[in-house]
Design an enzyme around this catalytic site. Structure first.
Site, PDB file in Angstrom:
ATOM      1  N   ASP A  92       0.876  -1.173   0.000  1.00  0.00           N
ATOM      2  CA  ASP A  92       0.000   0.000   0.000  1.00  0.00           C
ATOM      3  C   ASP A  92       0.915   1.225   0.000  1.00  0.00           C
ATOM      4  O   ASP A  92       2.042   1.183   0.492  1.00  0.00           O
ATOM      5  CB  ASP A  92      -0.944  -0.018   1.210  1.00  0.00           C
ATOM      6  N   GLY A  94       1.037   4.142   1.459  1.00  0.00           N
ATOM      7  CA  GLY A  94       1.387   4.969   2.610  1.00  0.00           C
ATOM      8  C   GLY A  94       0.354   6.047   2.866  1.00  0.00           C
ATOM      9  O   GLY A  94       0.233   6.543   3.990  1.00  0.00           O
ATOM     10  N   GLY A  95      -0.397   6.401   1.865  1.00  0.00           N
ATOM     11  CA  GLY A  95      -1.398   7.455   2.018  1.00  0.00           C
ATOM     12  C   GLY A  95      -2.331   7.161   3.178  1.00  0.00           C
ATOM     13  O   GLY A  95      -2.421   7.931   4.138  1.00  0.00           O
ATOM     14  N   PHE A  96      -2.977   6.028   3.115  1.00  0.00           N
ATOM     15  CA  PHE A  96      -3.965   5.672   4.131  1.00  0.00           C
ATOM     16  C   PHE A  96      -3.357   5.614   5.532  1.00  0.00           C
ATOM     17  O   PHE A  96      -3.937   6.120   6.490  1.00  0.00           O
ATOM     18  CB  PHE A  96      -4.600   4.326   3.765  1.00  0.00           C
ATOM     19  N   ASP A 146      -2.710   8.147  -2.542  1.00  0.00           N
ATOM     20  CA  ASP A 146      -4.037   8.757  -2.578  1.00  0.00           C
ATOM     21  C   ASP A 146      -4.362   9.434  -1.261  1.00  0.00           C
ATOM     22  O   ASP A 146      -3.653   9.252  -0.272  1.00  0.00           O
ATOM     23  CB  ASP A 146      -5.090   7.673  -2.840  1.00  0.00           C
ATOM     24  N   GLN A 188     -11.451   7.263  -5.300  1.00  0.00           N
ATOM     25  CA  GLN A 188     -11.978   7.819  -4.048  1.00  0.00           C
ATOM     26  C   GLN A 188     -13.346   8.451  -4.340  1.00  0.00           C
ATOM     27  O   GLN A 188     -13.967   8.115  -5.328  1.00  0.00           O
ATOM     28  CB  GLN A 188     -10.975   8.826  -3.458  1.00  0.00           C
ATOM     29  N   GLY A 215     -11.260   4.397   0.368  1.00  0.00           N
ATOM     30  CA  GLY A 215     -12.204   5.269   1.052  1.00  0.00           C
ATOM     31  C   GLY A 215     -13.497   4.610   1.491  1.00  0.00           C
ATOM     32  O   GLY A 215     -14.437   5.296   1.883  1.00  0.00           O
ATOM     33  N   ASP A 265      -8.143  -7.042   1.275  1.00  0.00           N
ATOM     34  CA  ASP A 265      -7.152  -7.192   2.348  1.00  0.00           C
ATOM     35  C   ASP A 265      -7.791  -6.640   3.598  1.00  0.00           C
ATOM     36  O   ASP A 265      -8.642  -5.751   3.525  1.00  0.00           O
ATOM     37  CB  ASP A 265      -5.872  -6.384   2.063  1.00  0.00           C
ATOM     38  N   CYS A 303     -13.382 -27.227   9.460  1.00  0.00           N
ATOM     39  CA  CYS A 303     -12.141 -26.559   9.032  1.00  0.00           C
ATOM     40  C   CYS A 303     -10.991 -27.564   8.978  1.00  0.00           C
ATOM     41  O   CYS A 303     -10.834 -28.391   9.866  1.00  0.00           O
ATOM     42  CB  CYS A 303     -11.808 -25.420   9.997  1.00  0.00           C
ATOM     43  N   CYS A 305      -7.706 -26.680   8.890  1.00  0.00           N
ATOM     44  CA  CYS A 305      -6.437 -26.022   9.206  1.00  0.00           C
ATOM     45  C   CYS A 305      -5.645 -26.797  10.255  1.00  0.00           C
ATOM     46  O   CYS A 305      -6.181 -27.668  10.941  1.00  0.00           O
ATOM     47  CB  CYS A 305      -6.678 -24.576   9.660  1.00  0.00           C
ATOM     48  N   CYS A 308      -7.266 -26.659  13.757  1.00  0.00           N
ATOM     49  CA  CYS A 308      -8.455 -27.490  13.951  1.00  0.00           C
ATOM     50  C   CYS A 308      -8.155 -28.978  13.845  1.00  0.00           C
ATOM     51  O   CYS A 308      -8.841 -29.795  14.459  1.00  0.00           O
ATOM     52  CB  CYS A 308      -9.538 -27.084  12.944  1.00  0.00           C
ATOM     53  N   HIS A 334      -5.857 -20.319  12.132  1.00  0.00           N
ATOM     54  CA  HIS A 334      -7.253 -20.705  11.878  1.00  0.00           C
ATOM     55  C   HIS A 334      -8.020 -19.601  11.139  1.00  0.00           C
ATOM     56  O   HIS A 334      -8.687 -19.873  10.135  1.00  0.00           O
ATOM     57  CB  HIS A 334      -8.003 -21.082  13.160  1.00  0.00           C
TER      58      HIS A 334
HETATM   59  N1  PRF Z   1      -6.343   4.102   0.421  1.00  0.00           N
HETATM   60  C1  PRF Z   1      -5.182   3.371   0.568  1.00  0.00           C
HETATM   61  N2  PRF Z   1      -5.132   2.290   1.361  1.00  0.00           N
HETATM   62  C2  PRF Z   1      -6.246   1.915   2.011  1.00  0.00           C
HETATM   63  C3  PRF Z   1      -7.467   2.614   1.891  1.00  0.00           C
HETATM   64  C4  PRF Z   1      -7.525   3.771   1.053  1.00  0.00           C
HETATM   65  O1  PRF Z   1      -8.553   4.444   0.883  1.00  0.00           O
HETATM   66  C5  PRF Z   1      -8.394   1.943   2.715  1.00  0.00           C
HETATM   67  C6  PRF Z   1      -9.800   2.318   2.944  1.00  0.00           C
HETATM   68  N3  PRF Z   1     -10.576   1.265   3.455  1.00  0.00           N
HETATM   69  C7  PRF Z   1      -7.704   0.872   3.292  1.00  0.00           C
HETATM   70  N4  PRF Z   1      -6.425   0.873   2.866  1.00  0.00           N
HETATM   71  N5  PRF Z   1      -4.087   3.760  -0.077  1.00  0.00           N
HETATM   72 ZN    ZN Z   2      -9.333 -24.131  11.640  1.00  0.00          ZN
END
Ligand code: PRF
Ligand code: ZN
Length: 371
Positions: A92, A94-96, A146, A188, A215, A265, A303, A305, A308, A334
């Site tokens: 990711d 880094g923005g968030f 972003d 966004q 977002g 994720d 399950c 795993c 389990c 798990h």
């Molecule tokens: N922007 C970025 N990573 C994110 C989000 C986002 O809006 C969100 C929002 N649920 C999670 N991770 N760059």
């Molecule tokens: Zn399990």
């Protein structure tokens, strides 16, 4: 090298099955990506992730920049070598994380000035800087830098912000110099359909290898999140992967898949595991509860795993109550297995034409939302 092949689209919904080819291997979609913020999925070794069925893990630019620093990761040959996962990774931008973790951030046209959540030192991230760091980290998929606006926000602010995110997206594409990494754009626009549409049109017109919806899952109610996701996927190209960032519960995954999302994720399976909250085919299970003291049943009889197959609820409760590290590992194994098995079963259902029935069957048994 980066390729997405759409293998099947459901006739009864927008659910799709596909395949992504990256330099570190293939990913079958829909997929859930375990979060390994600093380059490690907390408590779970790569060998265990493999057994769980993980195909791609996520790292965070912000955290890896702070520690150990992108030059250190680059020294070891990139993230997948550094952590011995040796399979696909995504970072990711880094923005968030800057907006959710760092203090006192100042947002301008150029980028974001903020203070480290670790030692308060002054730092600056921009589209160019984020791409420079992400190229050194070397994940197969990088994310555009972003601005994720908080919820709720004034419409005028969201509008200005999405336009800024588009200008930043263009700068990310210009800054990218490596051709062995893919770059995804992020849509966004908050909870405003007209703004979401505008953002989707702007971002999807750019030459990204995939597109994410950012977002969402930031405090809006769940029906709103589904509505927005449903609306935006109609404005995203069918031949590129679609990633719903930071989502969500098992229920959210099934609802997202039904609306045409390919990638997810979330820290939920691992974070909940560390808080003794386990997901099962019959609902949530609080392994701390006294009623499990003498239970010799597995967490989930359905399950397969490692946890389990080998341990009783009674033993797992004991591990948790005594603060044993093994509790965190076994619970995380798990929960991650539950998530990965859910998307695998969803993929199989899409390929065989019964995804909508599968979704109903799962959700009729349980609701995972709330608590
Ligand atoms: N922007 C970025 N990573 C994110 C989000 C986002 O809006 C969100 C929002 N649920 C999670 N991770 N760059
Ligand atoms: Zn399990």
């Amino acid at each position: 090298m980066f390729e997405f092949t759409l293998e099947k689209t459901s006739e009864k919904s927008k659910a799709r099955a596909g395949r992504i080819v990256t330099p570190h291997g293939e990913i079958e979609t829909p997929i859930f990506m375990p979060v390994g913020t600093v380059g490690s999925v907390k408590g779970v070794a790569p060998r265990e992730l493999d057994e769980i069925g993980a195909q791609i893990i996520l790292g965070n630019t912000y955290h890896l920049h702070l520690r150990p620093g992108e030059d250190t990761v680059a020294h070891f040959g990139g993230l997948a070598k550094f952590n011995s996962w040796n399979k696909p990774t995504l970072t990711d931008s880094g923005g968030f994380q800057v907006f959710s973790l760092a203090k006192l951030n100042k947002i301008g046209e150029e980028g974001v000035e903020f203070r480290s959540h670790l030692d308060g030192s002054k730092l600056f991230l921009s589209p160019e800087k984020s791409i420079e760091i992400q190229q050194k980290i070397g994940a197969d998929i990088m994310m555009a830098f972003d601005e994720c606006v908080p919820y709720p926000s004034e419409k005028i602010y969201v509008e200005k912000s999405l336009e800024l995110t588009t200008r930043w997206a263009e700068r990310c594409l210009k800054a990218k110099t490596r051709d062995d990494q893919a770059l995804f754009g992020i849509i966004q626009g908050g909870v405003f359909p007209d703004l979401r549409r505008r953002s989707a049109e702007q971002i999807c017109a750019l030459p990204f290898e995939g597109f994410a919806i950012g977002g969402l899952s930031v405090g809006e109610d769940i029906p709103t999140m589904y509505e927005i996701a449903d609306f935006i996927t109609d404005h995203m190209p069918a031949d590129k992967p679609r990633y719903l960032m930071g989502v969500g519960t098992p229920e959210d995954l099934l609802n997202g898949i039904e609306r045409g999302i390919d990638m997810f994720d979330c820290v939920m399976p691992t974070r909940n595991a560390r808080n003794a909250l386990l997901f099962t085919n019959s609902g949530k299970l609080h392994i701390k509860a006294a009623r499990y003291r003498l239970s010799d049943e597995p967490v989930d009889a359905e399950c397969g795993c490692y946890t389990c197959r080998n341990f009783s609820r009674g033993y797992l409760r004991h591990l948790y109550k005594t603060g044993e590290l093994l509790a965190l590992k076994l619970n995380s194994i798990h929960n991650l297995h539950f998530y990965l098995s859910l998307v695998k079963r969803a993929r199989n259902a899409i390929n065989n034409g019964f995804f909508e029935d599968f979704k109903k069957e799962i959700l009729d048994k349980i609701t995972f939302g709330g608590d």
